[in-house]
Design a protein around this motif. Structure first.
Motif, PDB file in Angstrom:
ATOM      1  N   LEU A  74       0.848  -1.190   0.000  1.00 32.21           N
ATOM      2  CA  LEU A  74       0.000   0.000   0.000  1.00 32.21           C
ATOM      3  C   LEU A  74       0.888   1.246   0.000  1.00 32.21           C
ATOM      4  O   LEU A  74       2.042   1.199   0.421  1.00 32.21           O
ATOM      5  CB  LEU A  74      -0.900   0.033   1.237  1.00 32.21           C
ATOM      6  CG  LEU A  74      -1.973  -1.045   1.400  1.00 32.21           C
ATOM      7  CD1 LEU A  74      -2.725  -0.830   2.702  1.00 32.21           C
ATOM      8  CD2 LEU A  74      -2.952  -1.043   0.223  1.00 32.21           C
ATOM      9  N   GLU A  75       0.312   2.338  -0.475  1.00 31.73           N
ATOM     10  CA  GLU A  75       1.018   3.617  -0.411  1.00 31.73           C
ATOM     11  C   GLU A  75       0.010   4.707  -0.062  1.00 31.73           C
ATOM     12  O   GLU A  75      -1.175   4.602  -0.388  1.00 31.73           O
ATOM     13  CB  GLU A  75       1.710   3.935  -1.736  1.00 31.73           C
ATOM     14  CG  GLU A  75       0.764   4.155  -2.910  1.00 31.73           C
ATOM     15  CD  GLU A  75       1.488   4.485  -4.197  1.00 31.73           C
ATOM     16  OE1 GLU A  75       2.727   4.646  -4.148  1.00 31.73           O
ATOM     17  OE2 GLU A  75       0.821   4.575  -5.251  1.00 31.73           O
ATOM     18  N   LYS A  76       0.508   5.740   0.607  1.00 29.34           N
ATOM     19  CA  LYS A  76      -0.341   6.880   0.943  1.00 29.34           C
ATOM     20  C   LYS A  76      -0.256   7.901  -0.178  1.00 29.34           C
ATOM     21  O   LYS A  76       0.828   8.252  -0.637  1.00 29.34           O
ATOM     22  CB  LYS A  76       0.143   7.529   2.241  1.00 29.34           C
ATOM     23  CG  LYS A  76      -0.509   7.020   3.498  1.00 29.34           C
ATOM     24  CD  LYS A  76      -0.014   7.865   4.661  1.00 29.34           C
ATOM     25  CE  LYS A  76      -0.586   7.377   5.978  1.00 29.34           C
ATOM     26  NZ  LYS A  76      -0.061   8.194   7.105  1.00 29.34           N
ATOM     27  N   ARG A  77      -1.418   8.372  -0.591  1.00 33.27           N
ATOM     28  CA  ARG A  77      -1.452   9.475  -1.546  1.00 33.27           C
ATOM     29  C   ARG A  77      -2.786  10.196  -1.397  1.00 33.27           C
ATOM     30  O   ARG A  77      -3.741   9.637  -0.846  1.00 33.27           O
ATOM     31  CB  ARG A  77      -1.213   8.996  -2.969  1.00 33.27           C
ATOM     32  CG  ARG A  77      -2.202   8.033  -3.554  1.00 33.27           C
ATOM     33  CD  ARG A  77      -1.869   7.787  -5.032  1.00 33.27           C
ATOM     34  NE  ARG A  77      -2.891   6.985  -5.676  1.00 33.27           N
ATOM     35  CZ  ARG A  77      -2.792   5.693  -5.907  1.00 33.27           C
ATOM     36  NH1 ARG A  77      -1.702   5.048  -5.516  1.00 33.27           N
ATOM     37  NH2 ARG A  77      -3.775   5.042  -6.514  1.00 33.27           N
ATOM     38  N   PRO A  78      -2.879  11.444  -1.853  1.00 34.40           N
ATOM     39  CA  PRO A  78      -4.127  12.199  -1.683  1.00 34.40           C
ATOM     40  C   PRO A  78      -5.315  11.453  -2.270  1.00 34.40           C
ATOM     41  O   PRO A  78      -5.222  10.849  -3.344  1.00 34.40           O
ATOM     42  CB  PRO A  78      -3.851  13.498  -2.451  1.00 34.40           C
ATOM     43  CG  PRO A  78      -2.378  13.636  -2.440  1.00 34.40           C
ATOM     44  CD  PRO A  78      -1.835  12.236  -2.516  1.00 34.40           C
ATOM     45  N   HIS A  79      -6.411  11.486  -1.542  1.00 35.62           N
ATOM     46  CA  HIS A  79      -7.631  10.847  -2.025  1.00 35.62           C
ATOM     47  C   HIS A  79      -8.163  11.628  -3.211  1.00 35.62           C
ATOM     48  O   HIS A  79      -8.200  12.869  -3.204  1.00 35.62           O
ATOM     49  CB  HIS A  79      -8.687  10.809  -0.906  1.00 35.62           C
ATOM     50  CG  HIS A  79      -9.793   9.846  -1.160  1.00 35.62           C
ATOM     51  ND1 HIS A  79     -10.878  10.163  -1.945  1.00 35.62           N
ATOM     52  CD2 HIS A  79      -9.982   8.563  -0.753  1.00 35.62           C
ATOM     53  CE1 HIS A  79     -11.698   9.117  -1.999  1.00 35.62           C
ATOM     54  NE2 HIS A  79     -11.178   8.143  -1.291  1.00 35.62           N
ATOM     55  N   ARG A  80      -8.599  10.911  -4.244  1.00 38.76           N
ATOM     56  CA  ARG A  80      -9.002  11.577  -5.483  1.00 38.76           C
ATOM     57  C   ARG A  80     -10.221  12.459  -5.300  1.00 38.76           C
ATOM     58  O   ARG A  80     -10.419  13.426  -6.053  1.00 38.76           O
ATOM     59  CB  ARG A  80      -9.258  10.541  -6.567  1.00 38.76           C
ATOM     60  CG  ARG A  80     -10.363   9.556  -6.258  1.00 38.76           C
ATOM     61  CD  ARG A  80     -10.431   8.459  -7.301  1.00 38.76           C
ATOM     62  NE  ARG A  80     -11.439   7.453  -6.960  1.00 38.76           N
ATOM     63  CZ  ARG A  80     -11.568   6.309  -7.612  1.00 38.76           C
ATOM     64  NH1 ARG A  80     -10.764   6.031  -8.613  1.00 38.76           N
ATOM     65  NH2 ARG A  80     -12.500   5.436  -7.260  1.00 38.76           N
ATOM     66  N   GLU A  81     -11.080  12.170  -4.323  1.00 42.76           N
ATOM     67  CA  GLU A  81     -12.291  12.969  -4.126  1.00 42.76           C
ATOM     68  C   GLU A  81     -12.052  14.137  -3.174  1.00 42.76           C
ATOM     69  O   GLU A  81     -12.861  15.041  -3.094  1.00 42.76           O
ATOM     70  CB  GLU A  81     -13.418  12.083  -3.589  1.00 42.76           C
ATOM     71  CG  GLU A  81     -13.848  10.999  -4.561  1.00 42.76           C
ATOM     72  CD  GLU A  81     -14.896  10.087  -3.968  1.00 42.76           C
ATOM     73  OE1 GLU A  81     -15.308  10.344  -2.819  1.00 42.76           O
ATOM     74  OE2 GLU A  81     -15.319   9.133  -4.651  1.00 42.76           O
ATOM     75  N   ASP A  82     -10.956  14.073  -2.466  1.00 46.00           N
ATOM     76  CA  ASP A  82     -10.661  15.128  -1.502  1.00 46.00           C
ATOM     77  C   ASP A  82      -9.143  15.175  -1.349  1.00 46.00           C
ATOM     78  O   ASP A  82      -8.563  14.450  -0.563  1.00 46.00           O
ATOM     79  CB  ASP A  82     -11.345  14.825  -0.158  1.00 46.00           C
ATOM     80  CG  ASP A  82     -11.094  15.918   0.871  1.00 46.00           C
ATOM     81  OD1 ASP A  82     -10.384  16.892   0.541  1.00 46.00           O
ATOM     82  OD2 ASP A  82     -11.588  15.789   1.996  1.00 46.00           O
ATOM     83  N   GLY A  83      -8.507  16.050  -2.107  1.00 47.49           N
ATOM     84  CA  GLY A  83      -7.052  16.126  -2.109  1.00 47.49           C
ATOM     85  C   GLY A  83      -6.439  16.479  -0.770  1.00 47.49           C
ATOM     86  O   GLY A  83      -5.235  16.296  -0.562  1.00 47.49           O
ATOM     87  N   ARG A 111      -7.173  15.037   2.043  1.00 48.35           N
ATOM     88  CA  ARG A 111      -7.076  13.832   2.867  1.00 48.35           C
ATOM     89  C   ARG A 111      -6.246  12.776   2.153  1.00 48.35           C
ATOM     90  O   ARG A 111      -6.287  12.657   0.934  1.00 48.35           O
ATOM     91  CB  ARG A 111      -8.463  13.271   3.166  1.00 48.35           C
ATOM     92  CG  ARG A 111      -9.320  14.187   4.010  1.00 48.35           C
ATOM     93  CD  ARG A 111     -10.614  13.502   4.398  1.00 48.35           C
ATOM     94  NE  ARG A 111     -11.473  14.358   5.188  1.00 48.35           N
ATOM     95  CZ  ARG A 111     -12.626  13.960   5.726  1.00 48.35           C
ATOM     96  NH1 ARG A 111     -13.050  12.716   5.522  1.00 48.35           N
ATOM     97  NH2 ARG A 111     -13.350  14.789   6.435  1.00 48.35           N
ATOM     98  N   MET A 112      -5.518  12.026   2.961  1.00 52.43           N
ATOM     99  CA  MET A 112      -4.683  10.971   2.410  1.00 52.43           C
ATOM    100  C   MET A 112      -5.427   9.638   2.450  1.00 52.43           C
ATOM    101  O   MET A 112      -6.178   9.357   3.385  1.00 52.43           O
ATOM    102  CB  MET A 112      -3.378  10.862   3.194  1.00 52.43           C
ATOM    103  CG  MET A 112      -2.540  12.129   3.195  1.00 52.43           C
ATOM    104  SD  MET A 112      -1.961  12.580   1.540  1.00 52.43           S
ATOM    105  CE  MET A 112      -0.706  11.322   1.293  1.00 52.43           C
ATOM    106  N   GLY A 113      -5.214   8.849   1.432  1.00 58.96           N
ATOM    107  CA  GLY A 113      -5.810   7.524   1.385  1.00 58.96           C
ATOM    108  C   GLY A 113      -4.737   6.478   1.192  1.00 58.96           C
ATOM    109  O   GLY A 113      -3.610   6.775   0.794  1.00 58.96           O
ATOM    110  N   TYR A 114      -5.096   5.219   1.504  1.00 59.28           N
ATOM    111  CA  TYR A 114      -4.188   4.085   1.306  1.00 59.28           C
ATOM    112  C   TYR A 114      -4.597   3.374   0.020  1.00 59.28           C
ATOM    113  O   TYR A 114      -5.729   2.915  -0.108  1.00 59.28           O
ATOM    114  CB  TYR A 114      -4.270   3.120   2.482  1.00 59.28           C
ATOM    115  CG  TYR A 114      -3.717   3.688   3.775  1.00 59.28           C
ATOM    116  CD1 TYR A 114      -2.383   3.510   4.117  1.00 59.28           C
ATOM    117  CD2 TYR A 114      -4.532   4.409   4.651  1.00 59.28           C
ATOM    118  CE1 TYR A 114      -1.869   4.028   5.310  1.00 59.28           C
ATOM    119  CE2 TYR A 114      -4.040   4.932   5.829  1.00 59.28           C
ATOM    120  CZ  TYR A 114      -2.704   4.738   6.150  1.00 59.28           C
ATOM    121  OH  TYR A 114      -2.203   5.255   7.328  1.00 59.28           O
TER     122      TYR A 114
END
Length: 297
Positions: free
Chosen positions: A54-63, A65-68
């Motif tokens: 997994l990697e952390k990167r900005p969530h596509r719907e809300d930049g 917040r970070m998503g996995y």
């Protein structure tokens, strides 16, 4: 197999990976689906991130917040996850939120995933494959971890979930040594370096779950060896897919520990295929529906 298990961790990590394939990416999404302690979830997410799954990167719907998100290495686990889910459906092993209905969009039919030889197209089974030691032959040590108390199955009606079988490293390794002709308690203990009480527990669980059967090979004193049932042998494709994933993404300088050859003469070239049309499956053309499997007697 050992290398793959070291990267994946335990049943909780496997559940996290499963939910990632089913669309979860935010911490709260994982927690809502899996429950449990937040600290446990945080630890497993960090472990999977550390192993490059997994990697952390900005969530596509809300930049903000970070998503996995699954990395290419994590996405490479799709074949093994698909085979794991399919095995659970075939044998009525409960899998919580695991998908139980699969549709191949290319042919439009309901199906179950199968592992086939990429050269001749025939199924890859325990009895259609042979192995020879590879340049990296040997057993890597398992990292020392605190052992969590396992749920003890009932002698009459064992209740065990898919991830309990395939997400427990010792259970997976005890099954794996069967593929190399290791069937007796002392041989397993010596090869794996496993404590006798842990081995006894895993053998009992596998026997009650219908994956192993005991056979008497010495009368006085009575001694038994453990053999895979048909249900147990059907786990072999999943093991092959995990080994292939490890050989691809977790390469060792010494090379692969074992080389597999299909009866057609070709080196191992596994392809996950549709049981209806035998076409190759990919994430993009498989529709999945979750539900509860019907337990087999």
């Amino acid at each position: 197999m050992n290398r793959a298990l070291n990267a994946l961790g335990d049943r909780w990590s496997l559940l996290v990976v499963q939910e990632a394939f089913l669309g979860a990416s935010r911490f709260e999404e994982f927690h809502a689906r899996l429950g449990g302690a937040r600290s446990t979830l945080s630890s497993r997410l960090q472990g999977l991130e550390r192993h490059g799954i997994l990697e952390k990167r900005p969530h596509r719907e809300d930049g903000a917040r970070m998503g996995y998100h699954l990395t290419p290495r994590g996405l490479g686990l799709f074949d093994s996850m698909l085979l794991m889910w399919g095995w659970g459906v075939r044998w009525g092993v409960g899998g919580g939120r695991a998908p139980i209905v699969f549709t191949h969009q290319t042919c439009g039919k309901a199906m179950l995933p199968e592992l086939r030889c990429g050269d001749c197209g025939e199924p890859l089974t325990l009895h259609s494959c042979t192995f020879t030691p590879g340049p990296g032959e040997g057993m890597e040590s398992l990292p020392v971890q605190r052992m969590h108390r396992r749920r003890q199955p009932s002698d009459e009606a064992p209740t065990i979930e898919l991830v309990d079988l395939l997400g427990d490293r010792w259970t997976a390794l005890v099954v794996s040594v069967q593929y190399f002709g290791v069937h007796r308690f002392d041989e397993m203990q010596s090869l794996l370096g496993i404590a006798s009480n842990i081995l006894t527990d895993r053998l009992r669980t596998l026997e009650l779950s219908g994956i192993f059967e005991r056979r008497l090979y010495e009368i006085t004193p009575p001694r038994y060896e453990y053999r895979l049932t048909k249900k147990g042998m059907d786990l072999y494709p999943h093991a092959l897919s995990m080994m292939t994933w490890a050989d691809t993404w977790l390469k060792d300088k010494a090379g692969p520990p074992v080389r597999i050859k299909h009866k057609c003469g070709a080196a191992l070239n596994p392809v996950v295929a549709c049981s209806a049309c035998q076409g190759k499956l990919s994430m993009a053309d498989v529709l999945m529906k979750a539900g509860k499997v019907r337990e087999k007697a």
